[in-house]
Each structure stands twice: as structure tokens, then as C-alpha cells.
Design a protein around this motif. Structure first.
Motif, PDB file in Angstrom:
ATOM      1  N   MET A 127       0.717   8.779 -11.507  1.00 40.26           N
ATOM      2  CA  MET A 127       1.859   9.132 -10.676  1.00 40.26           C
ATOM      3  C   MET A 127       1.868   8.399  -9.344  1.00 40.26           C
ATOM      4  O   MET A 127       2.932   8.103  -8.807  1.00 40.26           O
ATOM      5  CB  MET A 127       1.827  10.630 -10.337  1.00 40.26           C
ATOM      6  CG  MET A 127       2.253  11.528 -11.436  1.00 40.26           C
ATOM      7  SD  MET A 127       2.102  13.230 -10.846  1.00 40.26           S
ATOM      8  CE  MET A 127       2.463  14.081 -12.359  1.00 40.26           C
ATOM      9  N   SER A 128       0.691   8.164  -8.775  1.00 44.42           N
ATOM     10  CA  SER A 128       0.632   7.676  -7.392  1.00 44.42           C
ATOM     11  C   SER A 128       0.591   6.163  -7.279  1.00 44.42           C
ATOM     12  O   SER A 128       0.939   5.618  -6.228  1.00 44.42           O
ATOM     13  CB  SER A 128      -0.588   8.250  -6.678  1.00 44.42           C
ATOM     14  OG  SER A 128      -0.933   9.505  -7.163  1.00 44.42           O
ATOM     15  N   VAL A 129       0.117   5.482  -8.330  1.00 44.22           N
ATOM     16  CA  VAL A 129      -0.026   4.027  -8.251  1.00 44.22           C
ATOM     17  C   VAL A 129       1.284   3.305  -7.896  1.00 44.22           C
ATOM     18  O   VAL A 129       1.265   2.399  -7.063  1.00 44.22           O
ATOM     19  CB  VAL A 129      -0.649   3.467  -9.555  1.00 44.22           C
ATOM     20  CG1 VAL A 129      -0.283   2.018  -9.779  1.00 44.22           C
ATOM     21  CG2 VAL A 129      -2.155   3.618  -9.500  1.00 44.22           C
ATOM     22  N   PRO A 130       2.437   3.684  -8.475  1.00 42.86           N
ATOM     23  CA  PRO A 130       3.659   2.934  -8.158  1.00 42.86           C
ATOM     24  C   PRO A 130       3.936   2.820  -6.668  1.00 42.86           C
ATOM     25  O   PRO A 130       4.244   1.735  -6.170  1.00 42.86           O
ATOM     26  CB  PRO A 130       4.753   3.736  -8.871  1.00 42.86           C
ATOM     27  CG  PRO A 130       4.063   4.347 -10.021  1.00 42.86           C
ATOM     28  CD  PRO A 130       2.686   4.686  -9.521  1.00 42.86           C
ATOM     29  N   PHE A 131       3.790   3.922  -5.929  1.00 44.80           N
ATOM     30  CA  PHE A 131       4.047   3.871  -4.488  1.00 44.80           C
ATOM     31  C   PHE A 131       3.140   2.845  -3.807  1.00 44.80           C
ATOM     32  O   PHE A 131       3.600   2.022  -3.008  1.00 44.80           O
ATOM     33  CB  PHE A 131       3.835   5.259  -3.869  1.00 44.80           C
ATOM     34  CG  PHE A 131       3.748   5.241  -2.375  1.00 44.80           C
ATOM     35  CD1 PHE A 131       4.850   4.887  -1.609  1.00 44.80           C
ATOM     36  CD2 PHE A 131       2.564   5.552  -1.727  1.00 44.80           C
ATOM     37  CE1 PHE A 131       4.767   4.848  -0.227  1.00 44.80           C
ATOM     38  CE2 PHE A 131       2.480   5.523  -0.351  1.00 44.80           C
ATOM     39  CZ  PHE A 131       3.576   5.168   0.402  1.00 44.80           C
ATOM     40  N   VAL A 132       1.854   2.879  -4.152  1.00 44.85           N
ATOM     41  CA  VAL A 132       0.908   1.932  -3.544  1.00 44.85           C
ATOM     42  C   VAL A 132       1.276   0.505  -3.937  1.00 44.85           C
ATOM     43  O   VAL A 132       1.347  -0.398  -3.095  1.00 44.85           O
ATOM     44  CB  VAL A 132      -0.535   2.247  -3.989  1.00 44.85           C
ATOM     45  CG1 VAL A 132      -1.504   1.224  -3.408  1.00 44.85           C
ATOM     46  CG2 VAL A 132      -0.928   3.645  -3.569  1.00 44.85           C
ATOM     47  N   ALA A 133       1.551   0.304  -5.232  1.00 46.30           N
ATOM     48  CA  ALA A 133       1.847  -1.042  -5.713  1.00 46.30           C
ATOM     49  C   ALA A 133       3.067  -1.621  -4.992  1.00 46.30           C
ATOM     50  O   ALA A 133       3.037  -2.763  -4.529  1.00 46.30           O
ATOM     51  CB  ALA A 133       2.072  -1.027  -7.226  1.00 46.30           C
ATOM     52  N   PHE A 134       4.125  -0.817  -4.857  1.00 43.63           N
ATOM     53  CA  PHE A 134       5.339  -1.340  -4.203  1.00 43.63           C
ATOM     54  C   PHE A 134       5.122  -1.579  -2.712  1.00 43.63           C
ATOM     55  O   PHE A 134       5.584  -2.582  -2.164  1.00 43.63           O
ATOM     56  CB  PHE A 134       6.521  -0.384  -4.423  1.00 43.63           C
ATOM     57  CG  PHE A 134       7.160  -0.548  -5.769  1.00 43.63           C
ATOM     58  CD1 PHE A 134       7.928  -1.664  -6.044  1.00 43.63           C
ATOM     59  CD2 PHE A 134       6.968   0.390  -6.760  1.00 43.63           C
ATOM     60  CE1 PHE A 134       8.512  -1.824  -7.298  1.00 43.63           C
ATOM     61  CE2 PHE A 134       7.533   0.232  -8.019  1.00 43.63           C
ATOM     62  CZ  PHE A 134       8.310  -0.880  -8.284  1.00 43.63           C
ATOM     63  N   SER A 135       4.420  -0.667  -2.058  1.00 46.01           N
ATOM     64  CA  SER A 135       4.184  -0.854  -0.628  1.00 46.01           C
ATOM     65  C   SER A 135       3.355  -2.098  -0.369  1.00 46.01           C
ATOM     66  O   SER A 135       3.663  -2.905   0.510  1.00 46.01           O
ATOM     67  CB  SER A 135       3.453   0.360  -0.041  1.00 46.01           C
ATOM     68  OG  SER A 135       4.165   1.517  -0.308  1.00 46.01           O
ATOM     69  N   VAL A 136       2.273  -2.258  -1.139  1.00 45.90           N
ATOM     70  CA  VAL A 136       1.397  -3.413  -0.932  1.00 45.90           C
ATOM     71  C   VAL A 136       2.129  -4.694  -1.316  1.00 45.90           C
ATOM     72  O   VAL A 136       1.996  -5.722  -0.652  1.00 45.90           O
ATOM     73  CB  VAL A 136       0.090  -3.259  -1.735  1.00 45.90           C
ATOM     74  CG1 VAL A 136      -0.761  -4.512  -1.638  1.00 45.90           C
ATOM     75  CG2 VAL A 136      -0.688  -2.059  -1.221  1.00 45.90           C
ATOM     76  N   TYR A 137       2.933  -4.618  -2.380  1.00 46.43           N
ATOM     77  CA  TYR A 137       3.693  -5.802  -2.785  1.00 46.43           C
ATOM     78  C   TYR A 137       4.636  -6.237  -1.668  1.00 46.43           C
ATOM     79  O   TYR A 137       4.770  -7.430  -1.382  1.00 46.43           O
ATOM     80  CB  TYR A 137       4.478  -5.504  -4.069  1.00 46.43           C
ATOM     81  CG  TYR A 137       5.347  -6.645  -4.525  1.00 46.43           C
ATOM     82  CD1 TYR A 137       4.770  -7.808  -5.027  1.00 46.43           C
ATOM     83  CD2 TYR A 137       6.735  -6.568  -4.439  1.00 46.43           C
ATOM     84  CE1 TYR A 137       5.558  -8.869  -5.428  1.00 46.43           C
ATOM     85  CE2 TYR A 137       7.529  -7.621  -4.841  1.00 46.43           C
ATOM     86  CZ  TYR A 137       6.940  -8.760  -5.341  1.00 46.43           C
ATOM     87  OH  TYR A 137       7.722  -9.819  -5.728  1.00 46.43           O
TER      88      TYR A 137
END
Lengths: 311, 305
Positions: free
Chosen positions: B178-188
């Protein structure tokens, strides 16, 4: 701020420890270019596989919702919903409990979104258009409040609503939701209001508008996208919320959709669960959320980490 | 922008303005009623013996710091706190590592594949928690879940939720998913600001992929990374819905409770409000301390954004 980000790469390059041996090996020739292309292709394939891993539960929810329970529990999963039907959805609609839960969720969400938008918008106007004594404290309080976890408050909120006779009451729950969404909404709208230059309003006033007219004719239309984004954010929060609702809405008639969905699966330790219907119910709850979410996702991400990304 | 927009009005009239106070008043009233009052009640109650007897009309008894002493001496509560911290750190670390890996991957693949990955992550991110939980319960279901089927006959009818370790493993998979997408988009978003020329120059100078990552990319995305990590720690510390719904599906409460579910059971379940209030205050203080650096970074945006 900008100078920092510009200066950093140069510093970083100096730090790179370059070994003479590696320099000779990576002489950019045709073979190197080909190899890079190959690796890029491989990485792309890995990325697509990972995308499938992430999307699988969503797919599985929809696929299972179309299949009869007999197929779902046959022991061999059917990976494509061949021979599917909308029977599960029909069963959910015919169940007496879905519509009251939907009505409760809608009532709570609409009250919370309306109240939150109005109050947050007024507050955002104040902090982006005026420098007043206490502004910094208010901003600071708003930022800390948005971090407070429901899990650290819900028992006290329950006791409070109980003393006001607002347990199992849509208004009580909507009030709590309004308060929990206001801080982030104020923060988000503040950015939008600040983005509309006050000069615009002032020149309209020079042209003979009153301040109120200037605001409603000039500023307000420019703020519409911000209000929509904030409204959708508030909607998502209130629609999906589970923790506080669990404590406040205790009677079966007062259940919101997430609580109703939970009650549905609660028996899954036994064989009593009809997974096809549960998945149909989940899909019904999730689809509006997914659509709305895709609308505002970009704004929400940048709102949460804006300070960090911009450096 | 705000620094440009705000001063003109303020400079013109230096006199006291009533308007801004009227504008923030409704928000303040709501926040005071729905949040400040409960926090106050909680602080007072945390110093009281407030249980079932008080429910039936007896006045609460002052017990000083007894509830807090109990938090730090009761081995069962300690176990809950330690488990929560461990769960939170493991989940936050895994989420950030996988999120960064996906962001780097996104940044180095062909456009079509990137789009597919982004859509996949977005769909997972958009799922309401409760709906996502029902799907995961179905996937991990002991008698006809896909996961047991994929793992083969050895896992036929295997109940993942019985043993606390495998219970937490399942919870971790779900929370990380659930949480990975937020991190992935922010870091991207941070990565796209790293200039390609600099990376190319480093590559020509012989820096390999790992060196480019650790010595150029990482220092540049450090601010985003710190914020995202902090948010994950704060969010994973308060994880409730996932644990509660996994417990619903047939797990032992006592060996699987984390802070959120423990407070819920102490307060709403056993009506031990004094103790639940003390635990809640503990969680709130912990959150405020952890939030301070995050709030500072947001304020920075307020000042020069």
C-alpha cells in the motif's frame, strides 16, 4: 534555494571516485551502446512484471467479483473471469444492508466535505492574504494537528460524543472528519490562494469593484481547481475512513460502507464467507474512490512533500 | 508566491485587522471542539482511574502517574510498544528501499514500460484500505486463497494468521504494498530534477551505476528521502485498520496487538479509559516529536514557496 540545487551536482562530481581501470573498460563504443540498450530492455520488462505484482490484488478483486462462489472455492483459482456474471453485484444490491450503509456514508461524507471546504477556505484566505498576529502559531498548529493519529484520539472522541448523545449519529462522525481534514485542506488551499496575486484583486478595485465583488469576480474563479482538488481530498478521507467510524458507529444501522464491508469478511475464519459477494462489495466501494483519486493524485503528492522536492 | 502576495495589503494598512481572525474562527472552533477538547480530556483522564465503575456514575479517582508507570513497567504493554516500534521500523525501511528502487527503475526505462508501472502503482495506491484488506484476506485465505495454491500442496489449508511471526509478515506485505506507490512517486519527482548531463558526465568519467547512485543521485534526493522516510515511520507507527482486519480473520489478539489495536481494546473493549488515555497521550507525544522535522520542512515551503 535555486543556487543550492545548481551548485550541488558539481560538488558531487568531484566526490566521485574514478578509478583509471574502469575508465578504460567503459570506453563508449558500439558494443557498449548495444549493451546499454539490452539492459534498458531488461529493466523495462522487470518494471512491467512489477507493475503486474502491484496491480494483481486490484485485478483479483474485480475478477473474483464476477465469478460464482462455487468456482472461487473449487480449490483451483480461475485467473480470468470466463463465464462470469454480475450475479454477485445483484446479490449485494438485494442485501438489505448495502443501501443504508451507502446512505450513511454519503450523508457523513457530504456534510464533512461541505463544512471542511468552507471553513478551510476561509482560513486559507486569512493566512495567505493577511499578516496578522498569531498567524505563525496558527500555521504551526495546523501542521502539527494534521499529523495527529486517530488512534491516539478516538477513545476520547468517543467519550465526548457519548456525552453529547451523538454516538451512531452522522453529524457527530462528520464533525470529527471535518476537524481531521481541515488542517491539510487549509495547507493545500493556502497554496492556491497565494497563487492568485492580490494585485489582480486590487486592480479590479481600482476599476471600481468593491472588495467583495473583486473577490467573487476575479479571485474565486481562479481558485476553482484548488477547491475541487481539496474537495476530492476531503471526500476520499471521509469515504475511506475506518478507525474513527469503528468506534463511533457501533450499531448496525449506523454503519458506513467501510464498516459494512468489514462486517462482511469478519467471518472469514470460518467457511461462512461468500468471497464472490465480498469482492463485488469491495469493488463497489473502491471504484468511485479510484476514479476520484486519479483526479487529484498529482496535487496530493506534491502537497505532502513539496518543501522537500523543491529543495 | 505568498511572500509577494501577502505584503501589499499588509503594508497599506498597518492598523489592526479583525478580518483574518473572523476568517480563521470557524476552523478554530471545529478544531477545538473535535480535537483539542478530546486531547484535554485525555490528558486529565490519563491521571485517573477511570474504568467500568465510572461508567456507572462513580466519580473518577486521581491516581497520579500510576497509569504512566504501568506503561513502562507492565511487560504486556512493553511487548506491544516494542512490537509496534519494530513493525514500524521494518515496514518504513522496506517501503522506502523498495520505493526508491522502483523510482530509480522508473527513471531508467522506456516510456511505455514506465507508464505501465505508474498506472499499476497508482491503482494500488488508490484502493481504499478496507477494500484492499478484503482482497488480501481473500488472497491469503487458508482454504481457497491463491497464495496457498501458488505455493503448492505443502501450503494447502495453511493458516497464515495463526502464528504471530507469519501474521506480521502478511501485515508487512500488505502495508508495504500500500505504501510503496507514494514513496516511489515522491522520489521519482525528486529524481527527475537530477540533471541527465551531470550523470552522463560522471559516466564518461568512469563512474559505474552504483557510484552514480550513491554519490550523485542520493545526495540530491536526500531531502525528499528524509521526509518520505519520516512520514512512513509516523504512518506505520499508527497502523490500525490492517492489523484490526487481520485479527478479525482469526488471529490471537494478545500476541498480535500493536499500539492502535491495543488502545482500541483497552478503551472501547475493556472500558479502561484511564489506561487507554495514558497510552493515547504516549502515542500523541511520540507523534509530535517525530513530526517536528517534517513540519519544519513544510514551513520552509511556506516561507519561500
Amino acid at each position: 534555494m535555486a543556487s543550492q540545487t545548481l551548485a550541488a551536482p558539481e560538488r558531487a562530481i568531484e566526490n566521485v571516485n574514478v578509478k583509471p581501470a574502469t575508465r578504460a573498460v567503459t570506453n563508449p563504443g558500439q558494443r557498449g551502446a548495444q549493451r546499454r540498450k539490452l539492459f534498458k530492455g531488461l529493466r523495462s520488462i522487470i518494471a512491467i512484471l512489477l507493475a503486474l505484482v502491484w496491480v494483481f490484488p486490484v485485478y483479483w478483486m474485480i475478477s473474483s467479483s464476477l465469478l460464482p462462489t462455487a468456482v472461487l472455492e473449487s480449490g483451483t483459482p480461475r485467473f480470468f473471469p470466463w463465464g462470469g456474471s454480475l450475479d454477485n453485484y445483484e446479490a449485494v444490491f438485494e442485501m438489505g444492508t448495502f443501501w443504508p450503509a451507502l446512505r450513511m456514508s454519503l450523508t457523513v461524507t457530504i456534510i464533512a466535505v461541505a463544512a471542511c471546504l468552507l471553513f478551510a477556505f476561509l482560513a486559507a484566505l486569512a493566512i495567505s492574504r493577511y499578516h496578522f498576529k498569531g498567524r505563525t502559531s496558527f500555521v504551526l498548529a495546523v501542521l502539527f494537528i494534521q499529523m495527529l493519529p486517530a488512534e491516539g484520539l478516538f477513545i476520547a472522541q468517543y467519550k465526548m460524543l457519548a456525552s453529547l448523545n451523538l454516538i451512531n449519529n452522522a453529524l457527530g462522525l462528520a464533525g470529527l472528519y471535518t476537524a481531521s481534514v481541515i488542517p491539510f485542506t487549509v495547507w493545500m488551499l493556502r497554496g492556491f490562494v497565494a497563487g492568485v496575486p492580490a494585485d489582480l484583486e486590487e486592480s479590479a478595485m481600482v476599476d471600481g469593484c468593491t472588495r467583495t465583488q473583486a473577490f467573487f469576480r476575479i479571485t474565486f474563479p481562479l481558485l476553482a481547481p484548488g477547491l475541487v482538488a481539496s474537495g476530492v481530498y476531503a471526500f476520499l478521507q471521509a469515504w475511506n475512513e475506518f478507525t474513527v467510524a469503528l468506534v463511533i458507529m457501533q450499531s448496525e444501522e449506523a454503519r458506513t460502507l467501510p464498516l459494512w464491508l468489514r462486517a462482511f469478511v469478519q467471518a472469514s475464519a470460518s467457511r461462512a464467507t461468500d468471497w464472490g459477494q465480498v469482492m463485488a462489495a469491495s469493488t463497489l466501494v473502491a471504484v468511485p474512490v479510484i476514479i476520484f483519486f486519479l483526479l487529484v493524485q498529482g496535487r496530493m503528492t506534491s502537497g505532502l512533500v513539496a518543501g522537500a522536492v523543491k529543495g | 508566491m505568498s511572500s509577494i502576495a501577502a505584503p501589499p495589503l499588509a503594508q497599506k494598512k498597518r492598523k489592526f485587522h479583525i478580518a483574518p481572525y473572523m476568517l480563521i474562527l470557524p476552523a478554530i472552533i471545529v478544531l477545538l471542539a473535535a480535537l483539542a477538547y478530546p486531547v484535554g480530556w485525555q490528558i486529565i483522564t490519563s491521571f485517573q482511574e477511570y474504568g467500568l465503575k465510572q461508567q456507572f456514575g462513580q466519580p473518577p479517582e486521581w491516581v497520579g502517574g500510576a497509569n504512566y508507570v504501568k506503561i513502562f513497567t507492565d511487560p504486556q504493554i512493553w511487548a506491544v510498544i516494542l512490537r509496534s516500534i519494530a513493525f514500524c521500523l521494518v515496514n518504513a525501511a522496506l517501503t522506502v528501499i523498495i520505493g526508491v528502487a522502483l523510482a530509480v527503475l522508473m527513471n531508467s526505462i522506456v516510456k511505455g514500460a514506465r507508464l505501465v508501472l505508474q498506472v499499476g502503482l497508482l491503482l494500488a495506491w488508490a484502493m481504499p484500505v478496507v477494500a484492499a484488506m478484503t482482497v488480501w484476506l481473500w488472497l491469503f485465505n487458508w482454504y481457497s486463497g491463491v497464495i496457498n495454491w501458488v505455493l503448492g500442496p505443502a501450503f494447502a489449508n495453511h493458516n497464515w494468521l495463526e502464528d504471530p511471526i507469519s501474521f506480521y509478515a502478511v501485515a508487512t506485505i500488505i502495508v508495504v504494498w500500500m505504501s510503496v506507490p507514494f514513496v516511489a512517486f515522491s522520489v521519482y519527482a525528486g529524481l527527475t530534477q537530477v540533471s541527465g548531463e551531470v550523470l552522463e558526465a560522471a559516466q564518461l568519467d568512469g563512474a559505474n551505476g552504483w557510484q552514480r547512485f550513491t554519490q550523485i543521485i542520493l545526495p540530491l534526493i536526500r531531502p525528499v528521502l528524509m521526509i518520505v522516510l519520516l512520514l512512513q515511520i509516523i504512518w506505520d507507527l499508527r497502523v490500525f485498520t490492517q492489523i484490526q482486519m487481520l485479527q478479525d480473520a482469526g488471529a490471537d489478539y494478545n500476541s498480535t496487538d500493536l499500539l492502535g489495536t491495543f488502545i482500541y481494546r483497552t478503551g472501547a473493549g475493556s472500558a479502561n479509559y484511564g489506561m487507554a488515555a495514558a497510552m493515547s497521550v504516549f502515542v500523541l507525544v511520540l507523534t509530535i516529536v517525530l513530526s517536528a522535522p517534517y513540519v519544519r520542512s513544510l514551513l520552509k515551503e511556506d516561507n519561500n514557496g
